[in-house]
Write a protein that holds these residues in place. Sequence first.
Motif, PDB file in Angstrom:
ATOM      1  N   ARG A 180      91.693  -3.858  28.169  1.00 20.59           N
ATOM      2  CA  ARG A 180      90.833  -3.686  29.337  1.00 20.59           C
ATOM      3  C   ARG A 180      89.417  -3.127  28.952  1.00 20.59           C
ATOM      4  O   ARG A 180      89.435  -2.017  27.963  1.00 20.59           O
ATOM      5  CB  ARG A 180      91.225  -2.889  30.623  1.00 20.59           C
ATOM      6  CG  ARG A 180      92.573  -3.541  31.019  1.00 20.59           C
ATOM      7  CD  ARG A 180      93.242  -2.846  32.397  1.00 20.59           C
ATOM      8  NE  ARG A 180      92.194  -3.072  33.425  1.00 20.59           N
ATOM      9  CZ  ARG A 180      92.539  -2.661  34.622  1.00 20.59           C
ATOM     10  NH1 ARG A 180      93.819  -2.209  35.034  1.00 20.59           N
ATOM     11  NH2 ARG A 180      91.708  -2.900  35.709  1.00 20.59           N
ATOM     12  N   ALA A 181      88.216  -3.451  29.644  1.00 22.94           N
ATOM     13  CA  ALA A 181      86.966  -2.926  29.379  1.00 22.94           C
ATOM     14  C   ALA A 181      86.975  -1.139  29.351  1.00 22.94           C
ATOM     15  O   ALA A 181      87.418  -0.838  30.541  1.00 22.94           O
ATOM     16  CB  ALA A 181      85.950  -3.421  29.958  1.00 22.94           C
ATOM     17  N   GLY A 182      86.398  -0.445  28.351  1.00 23.87           N
ATOM     18  CA  GLY A 182      86.592   1.056  28.642  1.00 23.87           C
ATOM     19  C   GLY A 182      85.555   1.378  29.487  1.00 23.87           C
ATOM     20  O   GLY A 182      84.404   0.675  29.652  1.00 23.87           O
ATOM     21  N   VAL A 183      85.826   2.476  30.070  1.00 19.29           N
ATOM     22  CA  VAL A 183      84.677   2.980  30.938  1.00 19.29           C
ATOM     23  C   VAL A 183      84.261   4.302  30.779  1.00 19.29           C
ATOM     24  O   VAL A 183      85.216   5.183  30.740  1.00 19.29           O
ATOM     25  CB  VAL A 183      85.652   3.113  32.554  1.00 19.29           C
ATOM     26  CG1 VAL A 183      84.409   3.522  33.702  1.00 19.29           C
ATOM     27  CG2 VAL A 183      85.963   1.884  33.175  1.00 19.29           C
ATOM     28  N   SER A 184      83.135   4.584  30.248  1.00 17.81           N
ATOM     29  CA  SER A 184      82.773   5.841  29.864  1.00 17.81           C
ATOM     30  C   SER A 184      82.524   6.716  31.251  1.00 17.81           C
ATOM     31  O   SER A 184      82.405   6.377  32.240  1.00 17.81           O
ATOM     32  CB  SER A 184      81.265   5.705  29.245  1.00 17.81           C
ATOM     33  OG  SER A 184      80.387   5.182  29.984  1.00 17.81           O
ATOM     34  N   LEU A 185      82.885   8.170  30.821  1.00 17.16           N
ATOM     35  CA  LEU A 185      82.898   8.991  31.924  1.00 17.16           C
ATOM     36  C   LEU A 185      81.613   9.533  32.229  1.00 17.16           C
ATOM     37  O   LEU A 185      80.709   9.932  31.276  1.00 17.16           O
ATOM     38  CB  LEU A 185      83.674  10.610  31.598  1.00 17.16           C
ATOM     39  CG  LEU A 185      85.418  10.017  31.341  1.00 17.16           C
ATOM     40  CD1 LEU A 185      85.836  11.462  30.547  1.00 17.16           C
ATOM     41  CD2 LEU A 185      85.734   9.981  32.712  1.00 17.16           C
ATOM     42  N   ARG A 186      80.906   9.177  33.307  1.00 18.11           N
ATOM     43  CA  ARG A 186      79.551   9.836  33.654  1.00 18.11           C
ATOM     44  C   ARG A 186      79.771  11.147  34.286  1.00 18.11           C
ATOM     45  O   ARG A 186      80.814  11.550  34.363  1.00 18.11           O
ATOM     46  CB  ARG A 186      78.969   8.860  34.939  1.00 18.11           C
ATOM     47  CG  ARG A 186      79.772   8.896  36.141  1.00 18.11           C
ATOM     48  CD  ARG A 186      78.946   8.101  37.267  1.00 18.11           C
ATOM     49  NE  ARG A 186      79.609   8.162  38.541  1.00 18.11           N
ATOM     50  CZ  ARG A 186      79.798   9.215  39.207  1.00 18.11           C
ATOM     51  NH1 ARG A 186      79.163  10.452  38.837  1.00 18.11           N
ATOM     52  NH2 ARG A 186      80.297   8.842  40.381  1.00 18.11           N
ATOM     53  N   ALA A 187      78.584  11.909  34.401  1.00 17.47           N
ATOM     54  CA  ALA A 187      78.665  13.125  34.879  1.00 17.47           C
ATOM     55  C   ALA A 187      78.778  13.339  36.370  1.00 17.47           C
ATOM     56  O   ALA A 187      78.223  12.281  36.895  1.00 17.47           O
ATOM     57  CB  ALA A 187      77.448  14.054  34.678  1.00 17.47           C
ATOM     58  N   PRO A 188      79.771  14.143  36.810  1.00 18.45           N
ATOM     59  CA  PRO A 188      79.532  14.192  38.445  1.00 18.45           C
ATOM     60  C   PRO A 188      78.016  14.340  39.101  1.00 18.45           C
ATOM     61  O   PRO A 188      77.287  14.852  38.424  1.00 18.45           O
ATOM     62  CB  PRO A 188      80.402  15.455  38.701  1.00 18.45           C
ATOM     63  CG  PRO A 188      81.421  15.530  37.524  1.00 18.45           C
ATOM     64  CD  PRO A 188      80.385  15.093  36.148  1.00 18.45           C
ATOM     65  N   ALA A 189      77.917  13.929  40.152  1.00 15.34           N
ATOM     66  CA  ALA A 189      76.573  14.324  40.829  1.00 15.34           C
ATOM     67  C   ALA A 189      75.928  15.660  40.947  1.00 15.34           C
ATOM     68  O   ALA A 189      74.508  15.682  40.865  1.00 15.34           O
ATOM     69  CB  ALA A 189      76.407  13.361  42.122  1.00 15.34           C
ATOM     70  N   ASN A 190      76.826  16.686  41.246  1.00 14.46           N
ATOM     71  CA  ASN A 190      76.096  17.733  41.750  1.00 14.46           C
ATOM     72  C   ASN A 190      76.407  19.093  40.680  1.00 14.46           C
ATOM     73  O   ASN A 190      77.439  19.148  40.231  1.00 14.46           O
ATOM     74  CB  ASN A 190      76.885  18.313  42.957  1.00 14.46           C
ATOM     75  CG  ASN A 190      76.852  17.422  44.048  1.00 14.46           C
ATOM     76  OD1 ASN A 190      75.608  16.534  44.360  1.00 14.46           O
ATOM     77  ND2 ASN A 190      78.058  17.022  44.647  1.00 14.46           N
ATOM     78  N   PRO A 191      75.373  19.630  40.167  1.00 20.33           N
ATOM     79  CA  PRO A 191      75.423  20.977  39.382  1.00 20.33           C
ATOM     80  C   PRO A 191      75.908  22.122  40.119  1.00 20.33           C
ATOM     81  O   PRO A 191      75.569  21.879  41.446  1.00 20.33           O
ATOM     82  CB  PRO A 191      74.043  21.008  38.792  1.00 20.33           C
ATOM     83  CG  PRO A 191      73.075  20.686  39.987  1.00 20.33           C
ATOM     84  CD  PRO A 191      73.918  19.345  40.567  1.00 20.33           C
ATOM     85  N   VAL A 192      76.347  23.109  39.635  1.00 20.04           N
ATOM     86  CA  VAL A 192      76.631  24.199  40.160  1.00 20.04           C
ATOM     87  C   VAL A 192      75.400  25.097  40.487  1.00 20.04           C
ATOM     88  O   VAL A 192      74.170  24.663  40.036  1.00 20.04           O
ATOM     89  CB  VAL A 192      77.705  25.021  39.406  1.00 20.04           C
ATOM     90  CG1 VAL A 192      79.009  24.365  39.414  1.00 20.04           C
ATOM     91  CG2 VAL A 192      77.250  25.390  37.973  1.00 20.04           C
ATOM     92  N   SER A 193      75.696  26.183  41.089  1.00 22.47           N
ATOM     93  CA  SER A 193      74.315  27.056  41.370  1.00 22.47           C
ATOM     94  C   SER A 193      73.706  27.666  40.040  1.00 22.47           C
ATOM     95  O   SER A 193      74.544  28.036  39.147  1.00 22.47           O
ATOM     96  CB  SER A 193      74.668  28.090  42.376  1.00 22.47           C
ATOM     97  OG  SER A 193      73.694  29.021  42.472  1.00 22.47           O
ATOM     98  N   ARG A 194      72.349  27.931  39.986  1.00 19.40           N
ATOM     99  CA  ARG A 194      71.872  28.411  38.789  1.00 19.40           C
ATOM    100  C   ARG A 194      72.010  29.721  38.624  1.00 19.40           C
ATOM    101  O   ARG A 194      72.260  30.465  37.416  1.00 19.40           O
ATOM    102  CB  ARG A 194      70.198  28.223  38.715  1.00 19.40           C
ATOM    103  CG  ARG A 194      69.579  27.047  38.493  1.00 19.40           C
ATOM    104  CD  ARG A 194      68.220  26.806  38.318  1.00 19.40           C
ATOM    105  NE  ARG A 194      67.840  27.641  37.147  1.00 19.40           N
ATOM    106  CZ  ARG A 194      67.692  27.047  35.699  1.00 19.40           C
ATOM    107  NH1 ARG A 194      68.152  25.803  35.631  1.00 19.40           N
ATOM    108  NH2 ARG A 194      67.534  27.604  34.890  1.00 19.40           N
ATOM    109  N   LYS A 195      72.581  30.457  39.703  1.00 17.23           N
ATOM    110  CA  LYS A 195      72.940  31.832  39.742  1.00 17.23           C
ATOM    111  C   LYS A 195      74.352  31.943  39.013  1.00 17.23           C
ATOM    112  O   LYS A 195      74.743  33.009  38.527  1.00 17.23           O
ATOM    113  CB  LYS A 195      73.313  32.299  41.029  1.00 17.23           C
ATOM    114  CG  LYS A 195      71.895  32.519  41.693  1.00 17.23           C
ATOM    115  CD  LYS A 195      71.997  33.289  43.070  1.00 17.23           C
ATOM    116  CE  LYS A 195      72.595  32.674  44.150  1.00 17.23           C
ATOM    117  NZ  LYS A 195      72.595  33.265  45.497  1.00 17.23           N
TER     118      LYS A 195
END
Length: 202
Positions: free
Chosen positions: A31-46
């Motif tokens: 089956r075609a490989g699926v690369s892992l993308r980054a989740p949409a939301n970063p954590v707080s800069r704090k």
Amino acid sequence: MSDRADEHSAASDEAGAAGLPGGRRAGVPGRAGVSLRAPANPVSRKAIMLWLLEGLFWSVLLAGGSFFLAGWIDEDRWPWLPGWALDNIWWLPWLMVLLLVPGTLIEPFWRYAVHRWEFSGDVVYARSGWLSREWVFVPVSRIQTVDKAQGWFERMLGLATVEIRTASHAGSSTIKGLEYEVAAKLAEGLARRAEELRDDAT
């Protein structure tokens, strides 16, 4: 640096339905490989300050312990240690400091770049780690409890951790470094949606 994708097979179908990379599909032959993308939301800069404070706390404990140990060894002259080690024992704490300082300063920024999260299509998708990385997919339908937690440093900075637990320990997840309001809304939304899915199932 080694990257490890800890993708839970129970989440694969729901992750695919949500448009997320499927847990098993990337590793199934033929089956075609699926690369892992980054989740949409970063954590707080704090969260950078949070990890810096935690790193400094443990670094001070380790460095202080190494100075105490060096003084103890130097005073008692432990007979089972070779002479060259006893003569140079005060290199131990300074070597510890030299090793700890770069890691303590670099780790918070590295973790901030890695840690991300997303709640989409009844799947919680999170990425965490530092030297190694972990991708976790948790189907909301399998969630048993959702909790908010705050340590001392988190309370000081107005941050919180969302702890997601399923029947399987391997299927659980922790999202750290969120603003308290974001953590509260996420925990409430997950708990409400999990209850709705359980009611639909019955």
